[in-house]
Design a protein around this motif. Structure first.
Motif, PDB file in Angstrom:
ATOM      1  N   UNK A 136       0.825  -1.204   0.000  1.00 48.28           N
ATOM      2  CA  UNK A 136       0.000   0.000   0.000  1.00 48.28           C
ATOM      3  C   UNK A 136       0.859   1.253   0.000  1.00 48.28           C
ATOM      4  N   UNK A 137       1.923   1.223   0.790  1.00 48.20           N
ATOM      5  CA  UNK A 137       2.812   2.385   0.840  1.00 48.20           C
ATOM      6  C   UNK A 137       3.535   2.566  -0.491  1.00 48.20           C
ATOM      7  N   UNK A 138       3.987   1.471  -1.098  1.00 49.15           N
ATOM      8  CA  UNK A 138       4.672   1.545  -2.389  1.00 49.15           C
ATOM      9  C   UNK A 138       3.767   2.164  -3.442  1.00 49.15           C
ATOM     10  N   UNK A 139       2.518   1.728  -3.512  1.00 49.38           N
ATOM     11  CA  UNK A 139       1.585   2.270  -4.500  1.00 49.38           C
ATOM     12  C   UNK A 139       1.291   3.741  -4.252  1.00 49.38           C
ATOM     13  N   UNK A 140       1.229   4.142  -2.983  1.00 48.15           N
ATOM     14  CA  UNK A 140       1.002   5.552  -2.658  1.00 48.15           C
ATOM     15  C   UNK A 140       2.147   6.423  -3.137  1.00 48.15           C
ATOM     16  N   UNK A 141       3.376   5.992  -2.876  1.00 45.15           N
ATOM     17  CA  UNK A 141       4.556   6.755  -3.301  1.00 45.15           C
ATOM     18  C   UNK A 141       4.593   6.885  -4.822  1.00 45.15           C
ATOM     19  N   UNK A 142       4.347   5.783  -5.523  1.00 42.30           N
ATOM     20  CA  UNK A 142       4.380   5.811  -6.990  1.00 42.30           C
ATOM     21  C   UNK A 142       3.289   6.733  -7.539  1.00 42.30           C
ATOM     22  N   UNK A 143       2.115   6.681  -6.965  1.00 45.07           N
ATOM     23  CA  UNK A 143       0.996   7.514  -7.435  1.00 45.07           C
ATOM     24  C   UNK A 143       1.284   8.997  -7.241  1.00 45.07           C
ATOM     25  N   UNK A 144       1.762   9.363  -6.060  1.00 42.66           N
ATOM     26  CA  UNK A 144       2.049  10.768  -5.775  1.00 42.66           C
ATOM     27  C   UNK A 144       3.142  11.293  -6.698  1.00 42.66           C
ATOM     28  N   UNK A 145       4.212  10.524  -6.867  1.00 45.56           N
ATOM     29  CA  UNK A 145       5.306  10.966  -7.738  1.00 45.56           C
ATOM     30  C   UNK A 145       4.847  11.068  -9.188  1.00 45.56           C
ATOM     31  N   UNK A 146       3.989  10.154  -9.622  1.00 41.44           N
ATOM     32  CA  UNK A 146       3.476  10.217 -10.989  1.00 41.44           C
ATOM     33  C   UNK A 146       2.669  11.496 -11.211  1.00 41.44           C
ATOM     34  N   UNK A 147       1.837  11.859 -10.243  1.00 41.51           N
ATOM     35  CA  UNK A 147       1.053  13.086 -10.354  1.00 41.51           C
ATOM     36  C   UNK A 147       1.953  14.320 -10.350  1.00 41.51           C
ATOM     37  N   UNK A 148       3.022  14.292  -9.554  1.00 39.90           N
ATOM     38  CA  UNK A 148       3.954  15.413  -9.504  1.00 39.90           C
ATOM     39  C   UNK A 148       4.727  15.574 -10.806  1.00 39.90           C
ATOM     40  N   UNK A 149       4.743  14.549 -11.642  1.00 39.89           N
ATOM     41  CA  UNK A 149       5.351  14.661 -12.964  1.00 39.89           C
ATOM     42  C   UNK A 149       4.296  15.027 -14.008  1.00 39.89           C
ATOM     43  N   UNK A 150       3.139  14.386 -13.947  1.00 39.90           N
ATOM     44  CA  UNK A 150       2.115  14.574 -14.981  1.00 39.90           C
ATOM     45  C   UNK A 150       1.563  15.997 -14.989  1.00 39.90           C
TER      46      UNK A 150
END
Length: 449
Positions: free
Chosen positions: A225-239
């Protein structure tokens, strides 16, 4: 081999405020490129403050050396995260680069505004040979910490030959080194076990807050759950910022292409700042034409003379490319340059936070596990050869600026030799060496050129 420590008892826990103050200070004093910055962190965190043990420090460093991007900044982020969770890592990583971003924006403007003058040209004539010597010293210092036995030396030499002679891509070298490390670590584990070499590198500096036997804190445990949260937040910060750039300037706009290029650089290049520079040079100079070869080396010189990661030269590249292209019109060249410098810094360093915050829990579970640590150690050895190859790359452009068929720059060679002696034999500070070489270059340009 143990060394005497001022502390025989476990040091007090470090508050978040105390840690933030240290990372802020480090951002302003971290000179000397990745080798110098890692040395500063080792001296402060391992030897003096006892925040982390030698082996835990080197285990984290090995992971950061494997990653694409600036290993020193990633190491600061990793240790900040290890000590104070996610916000500790974010603050440590941001404060490590913020001072150098501010300084480089100012220096880039001064360079583009006054760089054509004979005074500045003379200074850079002396600084460029110093940069060559500094890169060579970086290979030596990282090698001194890494190459603990003949097997690791063989890996370093082989990586140099593969890149310098056969033009082997670094990712290929990375995979080969990891495979060799895994196989040799399985067959001859002593080659990769800490403590097999009784050199000055294998030390204990006394009890540390994060010691060899310290139990892993709760936030370092791996959770999907933590891994998916980190990936999602970083993806949004790029997109989100990339979408804004596309909407304002189009996909082929200068700022958009800079964001895309430096995102690829952050993900596709390995070995830290010195290994990524040839890729940046190829794209920024040869493909996009944002600046010329001489400006690229000048930018590296500015990066060497400012605190923070050497890869902050991307801020210089962004500034010069947007300034000269008058991205916001002829009336706002500085704003265009500063905006580009901030944008490329964002896209360059965002993946580093992803790698640490997402991968940290996995790495902590491999501490002391030879089947994971052996490939990391082998890859670190391979990076030494890559950095030495980069030193020769810069030496070529400094000593034969117009190519091998052009005249040999004897004065530049002499300055390189003097800088090397000062760094290797007299152990002079890199800033003093750059300053002295700049003066020599200025004198030569005034008297003889």
């Amino acid at each position: 081999m143990d060394v005497t420590s001022d502390k025989d008892t476990l040091p007090d826990q470090v508050s978040l405020r105390e840690a933030w103050l240290f990372w802020f200070k480090l951002g302003w004093i971290s000179f000397g490129g990745p080798a110098g910055q890692i040395a500063i962190m080792h001296a402060e965190l391992v030897e003096r403050r006892h925040w982390i043990s030698e082996r835990r420090f080197l285990h984290a460093l090995n992971y950061c050396m494997v990653l694409p991007g600036p290993e020193a900044q990633q190491l600061a982020t990793y240790i900040g995260w290890l000590m104070h969770r996610t916000w500790g890592g974010i603050v440590a990583g941001v404060l490590f680069i913020l001072p150098s971003l501010i300084i480089l924006i100012v220096l880039s403007w001064l360079y583009i505004a006054f760089g054509h003058t004979s005074l500045v040209a003379g200074l850079f004539y002396g600084i460029k040979p110093a940069v060559t010597a500094i890169v060579l010293q970086a290979a030596y210092r990282i090698g001194l910490r890494t190459l603990k036995n003949p097997g690791l030396w063989v890996i370093a030499v082989a990586s140099f030959v593969a890149m310098a002679i056969f033009q082997t891509p670094f990712p290929t070298i990375l995979v080969a080194a990891a495979l060799i490390g895994y196989i040799v670590g399985y067959i001859i584990p002593a080659q990769f076990m800490a403590g097999t070499n009784h050199s000055k590198l294998d030390r204990s500096y006394g009890p540390a807050i994060i010691d060899d036997t310290t139990l892993l804190p709760e936030h370092t445990h791996f959770r999907w759950s933590r891994l998916l949260t980190v990936i999602t937040v970083c993806a949004l910060l790029w997109i989100v910022p990339m979408a804004l750039l596309v909407s304002q300037f189009g996909w082929f706009g200068t700022l958009t292409q800079m964001g895309w290029f430096f995102t690829k650089a952050a993900f596709l290049t390995f070995g830290g700042a010195y290994a990524v520079l040839p890729y940046v040079y190829q794209g920024a100079v040869e493909y996009y034409g944002w600046l010329n070869p001489a400006q690229m080396i000048d930018g590296l010189a500015l990066g060497e003379t400012t605190p923070g990661p050497l890869i902050m030269v991307v801020a210089f590249v962004g500034f010069i490319g947007s300034y000269t292209n008058t991205l916001f019109g002829t009336d706002l060249p500085f704003l265009a340059g500063a905006t580009a410098a901030v944008a490329v810094t964002w896209f360059t360093f965002l993946p580093s936070f992803l790698f640490i915050l997402a991968g940290g829990p996995l790495v902590e579970t491999t501490h002391g596990n030879l089947k994971f640590s052996a490939p990391l150690t082998a890859i670190t050895a391979a990076v030494v050869g890559v950095i030495f190859n980069l030193a020769l790359f810069f030496a070529y452009h400094v000593l034969w600026p117009q190519g091998l068929l052009s005249s040999f720059e004897g004065p530049a060679a002499l300055i390189t030799l003097i800088a090397s002696v000062a760094l290797f034999y007299f152990k002079r500070n890199v800033i003093y060496v750059i300053g002295a070489c700049a003066v020599m270059g200025l004198i030569y340009s005034i008297v003889w050129r």
